[in-house]
Every structure is written in C-alpha cells, then in structure tokens.
Motif scaffolding. Structure first.
Motif, PDB file in Angstrom:
ATOM      1  N   ARG A 193     -23.745  38.444 -11.658  1.00  0.00           N
ATOM      2  CA  ARG A 193     -25.109  38.853 -11.324  1.00  0.00           C
ATOM      3  C   ARG A 193     -25.684  39.661 -12.483  1.00  0.00           C
ATOM      4  NH1 ARG A 193     -28.285  39.190  -6.900  1.00  0.00           N
ATOM      5  NH2 ARG A 193     -26.569  38.567  -5.537  1.00  0.00           N
ATOM      6  N   ASP A 225     -33.582  39.844  -9.360  1.00  0.00           N
ATOM      7  CA  ASP A 225     -34.682  39.568  -8.446  1.00  0.00           C
ATOM      8  C   ASP A 225     -34.136  39.106  -7.098  1.00  0.00           C
ATOM      9  OD1 ASP A 225     -36.896  40.113 -10.156  1.00  0.00           O
ATOM     10  OD2 ASP A 225     -36.509  38.223 -11.199  1.00  0.00           O
ATOM     11  N   PRO A 226     -34.828  39.399  -6.001  1.00  0.00           N
ATOM     12  CA  PRO A 226     -34.365  38.938  -4.689  1.00  0.00           C
ATOM     13  C   PRO A 226     -34.214  37.415  -4.665  1.00  0.00           C
ATOM     14  CG  PRO A 226     -36.146  40.537  -4.457  1.00  0.00           C
ATOM     15  CD  PRO A 226     -36.064  40.199  -5.918  1.00  0.00           C
ATOM     16  N   ASP A 227     -33.019  36.954  -4.325  1.00  0.00           N
ATOM     17  CA  ASP A 227     -32.700  35.522  -4.240  1.00  0.00           C
ATOM     18  C   ASP A 227     -32.908  34.804  -5.574  1.00  0.00           C
ATOM     19  OD1 ASP A 227     -32.231  35.790  -1.448  1.00  0.00           O
ATOM     20  OD2 ASP A 227     -34.388  35.626  -1.083  1.00  0.00           O
ATOM     21  N   GLY A 228     -32.937  35.547  -6.671  1.00  0.00           N
ATOM     22  CA  GLY A 228     -33.191  34.928  -7.967  1.00  0.00           C
ATOM     23  C   GLY A 228     -31.932  34.376  -8.604  1.00  0.00           C
ATOM     24  N   THR A 229     -32.081  33.279  -9.328  1.00  0.00           N
ATOM     25  CA  THR A 229     -30.985  32.691 -10.103  1.00  0.00           C
ATOM     26  C   THR A 229     -31.522  32.290 -11.466  1.00  0.00           C
ATOM     27  OG1 THR A 229     -31.384  30.452  -9.252  1.00  0.00           O
ATOM     28  CG2 THR A 229     -29.794  31.826  -8.047  1.00  0.00           C
ATOM     29  N   GLU A 282     -21.086  32.013  -9.279  1.00  0.00           N
ATOM     30  CA  GLU A 282     -21.289  32.652  -7.977  1.00  0.00           C
ATOM     31  C   GLU A 282     -20.851  34.112  -7.982  1.00  0.00           C
ATOM     32  OE1 GLU A 282     -19.381  30.399  -4.951  1.00  0.00           O
ATOM     33  OE2 GLU A 282     -20.554  28.568  -5.326  1.00  0.00           O
ATOM     34  N   PHE A 333     -26.694  34.700 -10.588  1.00  0.00           N
ATOM     35  CA  PHE A 333     -27.703  35.448  -9.847  1.00  0.00           C
ATOM     36  C   PHE A 333     -28.404  36.429 -10.792  1.00  0.00           C
ATOM     37  CE2 PHE A 333     -24.521  34.310  -6.600  1.00  0.00           C
ATOM     38  CZ  PHE A 333     -25.338  33.640  -5.701  1.00  0.00           C
TER      39      PHE A 333
END
Length: 354
Positions: free
Chosen positions: A169, A232-236, A166, A229
C-alpha cells in the motif's frame, strides 16, 4: 513572466488567487507554463487513470462551506509564494504560530485549482520516509500463502503465492508521486516534529521525483507490472518494474511550528512563507465560512484579539469554539460561568492549567 497588475489588483501571472474560488472549467495545465528544464519528470500517466477523488467533507471541515473569500482578505505574499511554487515545481515550507492556518492552505489550493482530495502525511517523532512512501505486509502475505496451502491440501508447497500487490500500500507521500497529468496536493504536516534525518532523507525524492518499491523490484523479472493499493479510499495503481516516477511534480505544502531549524540543503530546495495571524475582518470571514452567527460575534472577536495580544498569540480555532458555545445554547454570555469558560478556552497554549 509578466508583472502586469489587473484592475482588481491581482497580478496577471497569478494562477492561484487565494480566494478559494474554483477555476471552473479551465484546465490547470492550460494556465501553467512548462516546468523549468531542471524540474521536468518523465513518468508516464496511465491511459486508464480516472479523476482524483474528492473529499468535500474534509475540505469543508477545514475551510468552512463558504466557496470563496473576498480578494481584499487575501495575503498577497501567500499568493505570490504559492504561485512561485507552482511555476518552479518546488515544495512550499509554511511556518507560523499554531492555529494560524498553515495546513488549511493545502486545502485552499486543492479547492481553488480543483485538484481533488488532499493527501495528508502527519509527522511524528519516529516517522521515516519509508512510512510515507509505502508499506509491505510480509507477515500477512506469508499467512495468506499458508492458508492457501492448507485449503488446497497441498503438502508439496507448490501452490501459487498470493499476488504481492495485495500486500503493498502506497502512503500519502508515495501516492502523491504517482504519474498523473495534474499534480496532487500533498500536505506534510508538522515536519518540525520529526527526527533530524527526515528532512535530508526527503531531498533525493524532491530532486529525482521517483522512488523504488524494493519488494517489487526483486520480482520484476517474473512480474513486471503489479497493481497495488494507494492512500486514496479504494484506490489502486499499477507499478511497472517496481519504480514510481512522477510526471507532474506534486504541490507540496510542508508546515512547521518553528520548533526546530532545518538543514540548509533542505531549505535551499523549498520556497518559504510565514503565515500571519488573521485580523478582525479575516476572523469574521472565518467565522462566517463555518456558518456561525451570533449577536455576540463582533464583541467576541474584539475580546479575542485583545487576549491574543496580551498572551502573545492564540489559535483561531479557539475563537470558533467560543462562538459555537455562544450559539449552541450550552452557555449564555450573561451566565456567571461564561467568563471562566472563555478564560479556559483562550489560555495561552504553553501556560499551566490552574
């Protein structure tokens, strides 16, 4: 590699055509031959990997809403170098004057080959490789752990730590090297602004196609797989044993305004292409792509070309700014203030303000 030329003047080995016309339903990997043996990477794409997100708004902002250019307006040398980079799985170093369309090339490639959102990594004077690979918020994780202990009333310190993923990134560089079947398009913008060490620091990544996330390597015995993360937007993405290893080498477009030279070892690993300033017909196509129409367009293009020759180069976006003002109702070409506005817009970039 065939050298056959088709009736339309295109070479049969070209996959990227430079027009921006999308491939349609054709799979890029059906057209692209296998990588050279020395450029094969063995990352395993996850089975659940979804499609790369689109970013039509940014692409349209960069290129305009027009879907393709006429083939006669395409620079054959650009197309040759892009295709050579595709075949060889090598970065493409693009040099040229500011405003000559260097960064736009990455968006044209992504649009034409249907590779989704461009990952852009802007370079500054203090940028490091790690900045582009990933970030780890150690302070945020410590604060979250403290909040959990406080909320649970745990005085022994035995409460579970928050998941480390979490607080990790991936940056644009790191996201580009995630294992995928299709390559991502990565724009490394204005590398010549970096400190001297950054080009050399990129060499091992470009050669090996992999990197470690050291914070995840340290916990791999307890947590062998971690979801983090991405850029990318909201990418995981799920990282195994703390290592990111690419499968398809990304299409890397590196831009430079020529403000500094790069080390020979770095240049040896790149293909190089120098952009040309657009001519009158190409400028008209750029204007049309951005849906700008004016009775003054032809005259302004001619005047812009004359000024560009006189001052030794001008960014094409200055012409777009001028035509927008001419079509917005803010100014009329017969206003007495109009020549002063145009002069201010078309002043050479390194000339002092007056």
């Amino acid at each position: 590699m065939s050298e056959t030329v088709r009736p339309d003047g295109r070479h049969s080995w070209w996959i990227y055509q430079g027009t921006g016309r999308p491939l349609g339903d054709i799979d890029l990997m059906e057209l692209l031959p296998p990588a050279p043996p020395w450029r094969v990477f063995d990352g395993e794409p996850p089975r659940e990997a979804g499609p790369v997100p689109e970013d039509d708004r940014e692409t349209d902002r960069r290129l305009g809403a027009a879907r393709h250019l006429a083939a006669r307006l395409v620079d054959p040398h650009e197309v040759e170098m892009v295709n050579a980079a595709l075949y060889l799985r090598r970065p493409l170093l693009v040099t040229g004057q500011p405003g000559s369309g260097k960064s736009s090339l990455a968006y044209r490639i992504a649009r034409e080959l249907r590779l989704g959102r461009v990952l852009r990594w802007p370079i500054g004077s203090r940028t490091t490789v790690k900045d582009g690979l990933y970030g780890y918020d150690a302070i945020g994780r410590a604060q979250a752990a403290g909040a959990r202990l406080s909320a649970a009333g745990d005085r022994t310190g035995a409460a579970d730590e928050p998941p480390i993923g979490e607080f990790v990134r991936l940056g644009p560089l790191g996201t580009a090297f995630l294992p995928r079947r299709l390559p991502r398009v990565l724009l490394i913008d204005e590398l010549d602004k970096s400190e001297a060490d950054l080009p050399n620091d990129l060499l091992s990544l470009f050669e090996d196609g992999e990197f470690d996330i050291f914070e995840l390597v340290r916990v791999r015995s307890r947590t062998p797989s971690v979801e983090v993360f991405t850029a990318d937007p909201d990418g995981t993405a799920r990282i195994a044993k703390g290592r990111v290893r690419c499968c398809a080498f990304p299409i890397v477009v590196i831009t430079s305004n020529g403000e500094r030279d790069f080390p020979p070892a770095f240049l040896r690993r790149c293909l190089r292409y120098e952009t040309k300033e657009p001519d009158a017909e190409q400028l008209a196509a750029i204007v049309a792509a951005h849906a700008l129409t004016s009775p003054e367009t032809s005259r302004l293009i001619d005047e812009f070309l004359n000024r560009r020759r006189a001052v030794g180069g001008l960014p094409s976006d200055k012409l777009l700014d001028t035509i927008y003002l001419a079509t917005s109702g803010a100014y009329r070409p017969d206003d007495e203030s109009w020549p002063r506005v145009v002069d201010a817009l078309w002043r050479q970039l390194n000339s002092p303000a007056r």
